[in-house]
Design a protein around this motif. Structure first.
Motif, PDB file in Angstrom:
ATOM      1  N   PHE A  32       0.818  -1.210   0.000  1.00 24.99           N
ATOM      2  CA  PHE A  32       0.000   0.000   0.000  1.00 24.99           C
ATOM      3  C   PHE A  32       0.859   1.270   0.000  1.00 24.99           C
ATOM      4  CE2 PHE A  32      -2.531  -3.365   1.902  1.00 24.99           C
ATOM      5  CZ  PHE A  32      -3.666  -3.316   1.121  1.00 24.99           C
ATOM      6  N   ALA A  33       2.165   1.104  -0.051  1.00 27.77           N
ATOM      7  CA  ALA A  33       3.085   2.253  -0.108  1.00 27.77           C
ATOM      8  C   ALA A  33       4.261   1.903  -1.001  1.00 27.77           C
ATOM      9  CB  ALA A  33       3.563   2.625   1.296  1.00 27.77           C
ATOM     10  N   ILE A  34       4.746   2.889  -1.751  1.00 28.11           N
ATOM     11  CA  ILE A  34       5.917   2.697  -2.613  1.00 28.11           C
ATOM     12  C   ILE A  34       6.971   3.720  -2.206  1.00 28.11           C
ATOM     13  CG2 ILE A  34       6.767   2.548  -4.961  1.00 28.11           C
ATOM     14  CD1 ILE A  34       3.880   2.279  -5.901  1.00 28.11           C
ATOM     15  N   PRO A  35       8.127   3.282  -1.705  1.00 30.82           N
ATOM     16  CA  PRO A  35       9.160   4.228  -1.266  1.00 30.82           C
ATOM     17  C   PRO A  35       9.755   4.997  -2.443  1.00 30.82           C
ATOM     18  CG  PRO A  35       9.996   1.980  -1.214  1.00 30.82           C
ATOM     19  CD  PRO A  35       8.522   1.873  -1.515  1.00 30.82           C
ATOM     20  N   ASP A  36      10.101   6.257  -2.211  1.00 35.41           N
ATOM     21  CA  ASP A  36      10.656   7.104  -3.271  1.00 35.41           C
ATOM     22  C   ASP A  36      11.916   6.507  -3.886  1.00 35.41           C
ATOM     23  OD1 ASP A  36       8.634   8.764  -2.509  1.00 35.41           O
ATOM     24  OD2 ASP A  36       9.897  10.441  -1.899  1.00 35.41           O
ATOM     25  N   TRP A  37      12.747   5.821  -3.072  1.00 39.80           N
ATOM     26  CA  TRP A  37      14.028   5.333  -3.583  1.00 39.80           C
ATOM     27  C   TRP A  37      13.876   4.274  -4.672  1.00 39.80           C
ATOM     28  CZ3 TRP A  37      13.794   0.287  -2.211  1.00 39.80           C
ATOM     29  CH2 TRP A  37      13.256  -0.077  -0.977  1.00 39.80           C
ATOM     30  N   VAL A  38      12.705   3.679  -4.796  1.00 39.54           N
ATOM     31  CA  VAL A  38      12.454   2.750  -5.891  1.00 39.54           C
ATOM     32  C   VAL A  38      12.627   3.442  -7.242  1.00 39.54           C
ATOM     33  CG1 VAL A  38      10.512   1.621  -7.061  1.00 39.54           C
ATOM     34  CG2 VAL A  38      11.019   1.058  -4.699  1.00 39.54           C
ATOM     35  N   TYR A  39      12.368   4.752  -7.289  1.00 40.63           N
ATOM     36  CA  TYR A  39      12.436   5.522  -8.530  1.00 40.63           C
ATOM     37  C   TYR A  39      13.717   6.333  -8.681  1.00 40.63           C
ATOM     38  CZ  TYR A  39       7.392   4.750  -7.926  1.00 40.63           C
ATOM     39  OH  TYR A  39       6.166   4.188  -7.711  1.00 40.63           O
ATOM     40  N   THR A  40      14.455   6.559  -7.605  1.00 38.50           N
ATOM     41  CA  THR A  40      15.576   7.498  -7.664  1.00 38.50           C
ATOM     42  C   THR A  40      16.941   6.878  -7.385  1.00 38.50           C
ATOM     43  OG1 THR A  40      15.287   8.094  -5.324  1.00 38.50           O
ATOM     44  CG2 THR A  40      14.091   9.421  -6.962  1.00 38.50           C
ATOM     45  N   SER A  41      17.001   5.707  -6.788  1.00 43.44           N
ATOM     46  CA  SER A  41      18.268   5.134  -6.349  1.00 43.44           C
ATOM     47  C   SER A  41      19.031   4.473  -7.499  1.00 43.44           C
ATOM     48  CB  SER A  41      18.029   4.098  -5.245  1.00 43.44           C
ATOM     49  OG  SER A  41      19.185   3.305  -5.039  1.00 43.44           O
ATOM     50  N   ARG A  42      20.289   4.840  -7.652  1.00 36.49           N
ATOM     51  CA  ARG A  42      21.158   4.175  -8.624  1.00 36.49           C
ATOM     52  C   ARG A  42      21.418   2.730  -8.209  1.00 36.49           C
ATOM     53  NH1 ARG A  42      22.946   4.425 -13.784  1.00 36.49           N
ATOM     54  NH2 ARG A  42      22.786   6.702 -13.571  1.00 36.49           N
ATOM     55  N   ARG A 212      12.090  10.448 -25.534  1.00 39.44           N
ATOM     56  CA  ARG A 212      12.795  10.338 -24.259  1.00 39.44           C
ATOM     57  C   ARG A 212      11.921  10.974 -23.189  1.00 39.44           C
ATOM     58  NH1 ARG A 212      18.038  13.885 -23.383  1.00 39.44           N
ATOM     59  NH2 ARG A 212      16.400  15.431 -23.220  1.00 39.44           N
ATOM     60  N   ILE A 213      11.740  10.281 -22.071  1.00 36.51           N
ATOM     61  CA  ILE A 213      10.949  10.802 -20.963  1.00 36.51           C
ATOM     62  C   ILE A 213      11.831  10.803 -19.719  1.00 36.51           C
ATOM     63  CG2 ILE A 213       8.859  10.525 -19.575  1.00 36.51           C
ATOM     64  CD1 ILE A 213       7.584   9.086 -21.927  1.00 36.51           C
ATOM     65  N   GLU A 214      11.915  11.923 -19.061  1.00 40.09           N
ATOM     66  CA  GLU A 214      12.819  12.078 -17.932  1.00 40.09           C
ATOM     67  C   GLU A 214      12.128  11.669 -16.635  1.00 40.09           C
ATOM     68  OE1 GLU A 214      14.498  15.985 -18.057  1.00 40.09           O
ATOM     69  OE2 GLU A 214      15.645  15.572 -19.872  1.00 40.09           O
ATOM     70  N   CYS A 215      11.935  10.361 -16.508  1.00 37.10           N
ATOM     71  CA  CYS A 215      11.417   9.801 -15.272  1.00 37.10           C
ATOM     72  C   CYS A 215      11.802   8.335 -15.214  1.00 37.10           C
ATOM     73  CB  CYS A 215       9.895   9.970 -15.162  1.00 37.10           C
ATOM     74  SG  CYS A 215       8.941   8.904 -16.254  1.00 37.10           S
ATOM     75  N   ASN A 216      11.562   7.702 -14.091  1.00 40.24           N
ATOM     76  CA  ASN A 216      11.901   6.304 -13.925  1.00 40.24           C
ATOM     77  C   ASN A 216      11.036   5.416 -14.817  1.00 40.24           C
ATOM     78  OD1 ASN A 216      11.431   3.553 -12.229  1.00 40.24           O
ATOM     79  ND2 ASN A 216      13.467   4.385 -11.805  1.00 40.24           N
ATOM     80  N   PRO A 330      15.051   1.591 -20.269  1.00 46.33           N
ATOM     81  CA  PRO A 330      15.561   2.444 -19.186  1.00 46.33           C
ATOM     82  C   PRO A 330      16.968   2.938 -19.479  1.00 46.33           C
ATOM     83  CG  PRO A 330      15.594   0.141 -18.529  1.00 46.33           C
ATOM     84  CD  PRO A 330      14.911   0.191 -19.864  1.00 46.33           C
ATOM     85  N   ASN A 331      17.253   4.145 -19.020  1.00 46.31           N
ATOM     86  CA  ASN A 331      18.576   4.740 -19.173  1.00 46.31           C
ATOM     87  C   ASN A 331      18.956   5.421 -17.865  1.00 46.31           C
ATOM     88  OD1 ASN A 331      20.943   5.509 -20.598  1.00 46.31           O
ATOM     89  ND2 ASN A 331      20.102   7.550 -20.916  1.00 46.31           N
ATOM     90  N   GLY A 332      19.181   4.595 -16.835  1.00 46.75           N
ATOM     91  CA  GLY A 332      19.409   5.120 -15.507  1.00 46.75           C
ATOM     92  C   GLY A 332      18.098   5.236 -14.754  1.00 46.75           C
ATOM     93  N   PRO A 333      18.147   5.606 -13.479  1.00 47.31           N
ATOM     94  CA  PRO A 333      16.924   5.672 -12.676  1.00 47.31           C
ATOM     95  C   PRO A 333      16.008   6.823 -13.033  1.00 47.31           C
ATOM     96  CG  PRO A 333      18.819   6.397 -11.388  1.00 47.31           C
ATOM     97  CD  PRO A 333      19.362   5.855 -12.674  1.00 47.31           C
ATOM     98  N   ASP A 334      16.489   7.835 -13.750  1.00 43.24           N
ATOM     99  CA  ASP A 334      15.719   9.059 -13.956  1.00 43.24           C
ATOM    100  C   ASP A 334      15.337   9.319 -15.406  1.00 43.24           C
ATOM    101  OD1 ASP A 334      15.965  10.094 -11.166  1.00 43.24           O
ATOM    102  OD2 ASP A 334      18.083  10.043 -11.676  1.00 43.24           O
ATOM    103  N   GLU A 335      15.451   8.312 -16.271  1.00 47.57           N
ATOM    104  CA  GLU A 335      15.176   8.559 -17.680  1.00 47.57           C
ATOM    105  C   GLU A 335      14.920   7.225 -18.385  1.00 47.57           C
ATOM    106  OE1 GLU A 335      17.568  11.474 -20.223  1.00 47.57           O
ATOM    107  OE2 GLU A 335      18.463   9.556 -20.790  1.00 47.57           O
ATOM    108  N   LEU A 384       9.723  13.610  -6.682  1.00 47.14           N
ATOM    109  CA  LEU A 384      10.415  12.573  -5.916  1.00 47.14           C
ATOM    110  C   LEU A 384      11.863  12.960  -5.637  1.00 47.14           C
ATOM    111  CD1 LEU A 384       9.125   9.437  -7.851  1.00 47.14           C
ATOM    112  CD2 LEU A 384       8.426  10.141  -5.563  1.00 47.14           C
ATOM    113  N   ARG A 385      12.504  13.620  -6.598  1.00 46.25           N
ATOM    114  CA  ARG A 385      13.918  13.944  -6.457  1.00 46.25           C
ATOM    115  C   ARG A 385      14.180  15.186  -5.615  1.00 46.25           C
ATOM    116  NH1 ARG A 385      17.739  11.729  -9.393  1.00 46.25           N
ATOM    117  NH2 ARG A 385      18.968  13.630  -9.263  1.00 46.25           N
ATOM    118  N   LYS A 386      13.257  16.118  -5.620  1.00 47.64           N
ATOM    119  CA  LYS A 386      13.541  17.447  -5.056  1.00 47.64           C
ATOM    120  C   LYS A 386      12.928  17.692  -3.685  1.00 47.64           C
ATOM    121  CE  LYS A 386      13.989  19.499  -9.647  1.00 47.64           C
ATOM    122  NZ  LYS A 386      13.437  20.469 -10.629  1.00 47.64           N
ATOM    123  N   THR A 387      12.272  16.690  -3.136  1.00 46.25           N
ATOM    124  CA  THR A 387      11.645  16.857  -1.829  1.00 46.25           C
ATOM    125  C   THR A 387      12.182  15.804  -0.869  1.00 46.25           C
ATOM    126  OG1 THR A 387       9.794  15.479  -2.550  1.00 46.25           O
ATOM    127  CG2 THR A 387       9.538  17.857  -2.781  1.00 46.25           C
TER     128      THR A 387
END
Length: 426
Positions: A32-42, A212-216, A330-335, A384-387
């Motif tokens: 019921f929760a998804i941690p932010d690091w799933v989308y941002t962590s290398r 190209r989309i700049e997100c996970n 995928p091209n890294g965690p953010d793109e 996700l990245r800036k907060t």
């Protein structure tokens, strides 16, 4: 009639690194929760490459019709890893890693073409269409000097070969030689919908677009199995009755939560109890070209819209009469990159081909619908990245998991992350 809108190829990820968490402990709320690091962590991204893309999964690598003749090839990706799908001399399709066994060069740079052999541009090592090493310049040296050792084994230095499976003209590949059979991996729900689109039909490619989309990359899988946003964000879908909460609809989840199909039956622009509550419904909107929304039923059950999300790199689209396959790279965690291949069928009347191409304007980088998704997913990644790190909430629909016969739910997302956690060891 084929168009190929070109943008830059996937390159080394250049996005700034996000701060890594002290530990990768999933929130106590579970699915019921998804941690932010799933989308941002290398670190998590690299684990995904190894456990998911190089792990026991089947990845889409092309349509058989794209490589009809011996020597025909097309480039593809499994995760970020470049591969080549090629038809061999005997007619069999092979998939090999696009990496020279000598120094690691990504040797094939053309999107598609025909070749008698593959030759690395760096040192001209040559491979046949099955990936076997067949030639090395100066193997025996020159004038008695240099050369490879006498016991050098050609068979041990070919291209990395992947396991291959085909289904109704779709080509899949896996790095894992022990991956379960494709039919079991997809499951009966996805097999049935794939058969609805492809079985007994000869596909004809109509065009390709790339963006190209700049997100996970996982946000895209979420997006195409998330009816909650679809009935609120997309003014075009909601207003013209292509996908709306008050319509006949179903969310089908299969493959132990890995895959999903979002289905809807087209209605009209009527003002009713539901549409009065939707800011995205515009009763006064009209189309100067109403034929954009014409729908010629093609004997595919009740659904005029069915979008398949097939884990981990693939989607199949049928939106009224426009058809496409989508590849997620995928091209890294953010793109990530998204490749669309629009198609019809051999035997389509000219008017049907025109209709499929007209309706392709709903999709793709500048589509009347898909443009919304590309923009809002980048908003998500930015947040996700800036907060301060936290976790997303996926409570809609209560305890529901798996398939549902309504759209006011996030059951398919919970099912996906139940599988994801297991695959990732989280």
């Amino acid at each position: 009639m084929v168009c190929d809108i070109r943008i830059s190829e996937p390159a080394t990820d250049r996005s700034p690194a996000a701060a890594e968490p002290a530990s990768f402990e999933w929130p106590k709320e579970g699915v019921f929760a998804i941690p932010d690091w799933v989308y941002t962590s290398r670190v998590i991204y690299e684990r995904e490459v190894e456990r998911i893309f190089r792990g026991p999964t089947w990845n889409f690598v092309g349509l058989e019709v794209e490589v009809p003749n011996p020597g025909d090839f097309r480039r593809a990706h499994i995760g970020p890893v470049p591969v080549i799908t090629v038809r061999g001399e005997g007619g069999r399709i092979h998939v090999v890693e696009n990496r020279c066994a000598h120094r690691g060069t990504e040797f094939c740079r053309e999107r598609r073409g025909n070749a008698k052999a593959f030759v690395c541009p760096y040192h001209q090592w040559q491979y046949d269409l099955e990936g076997n090493l067949t030639g090395i310049p100066f193997r025996r040296g020159l004038k008695g000097q240099g050369g490879m050792p006498g016991d050098f084994d050609f068979a041990a230095h070919g291209l990395r070969k992947l396991r291959v499976a085909t289904l109704h003209g779709l080509v899949f590949a896996s790095f894992d030689s022990d991956v379960e059979p494709l039919a079991g991996y997809l499951g009966p729900e996805i097999l049935d919908e794939i058969a609805t689109v492809f079985e007994g039909r000869q596909v004809k490619v109509l065009g390709r677009v790339r963006q190209r989309i700049e997100c996970n990359w996982k946000l895209y899988h979420e997006n195409i199995r998330d009816p909650y946003h679809a009935t609120l964000l997309h003014v075009f879908l909601v207003t013209f009755g292509l996908l709306r909460a008050d319509q006949l609809s179903r969310q089908i989840v299969g493959g132990e939560g890995r895959h999903a199909i979002m289905c809807s039956a087209k209605s009209g622009q009527e003002l009713n109890e539901t549409t009065r509550q939707l800011n995205s419904f515009k009763a006064g909107f009209t189309l100067k070209a109403p034929e954009l929304l014409d729908y010629a039923k093609e004997d595919r059950g009740p659904w005029s819209v069915a979008i398949q999300s097939i884990w981990p790199n693939f989607a199949v689209q049928r939106e009224i009469n426009t058809l496409a396959v989508r590849e997620i790279i995928p091209n890294g965690p953010d793109e990530f990159y998204l490749y669309w291949t629009f198609f019809g069928y051999e035997g389509d009347a000219p008017e049907m081909t025109r209709q499929r191409l007209r309706q392709a304007n709903l999709m793709g980088p500048a589509g009347l619908v898909s443009l919304d998704d590309g923009e809002v997913m980048e908003f998500v990644q930015s947040g996700l990245r800036k907060t301060r790190s936290s976790a997303g909430v996926i409570r809609l629909g209560g305890e529901e998991m798996g398939s549902t016969d309504h759209y006011i739910t996030e059951a398919a997302l919970r099912s996906l992350y139940a599988h994801y956690r297991q695959a990732m060891g989280l």
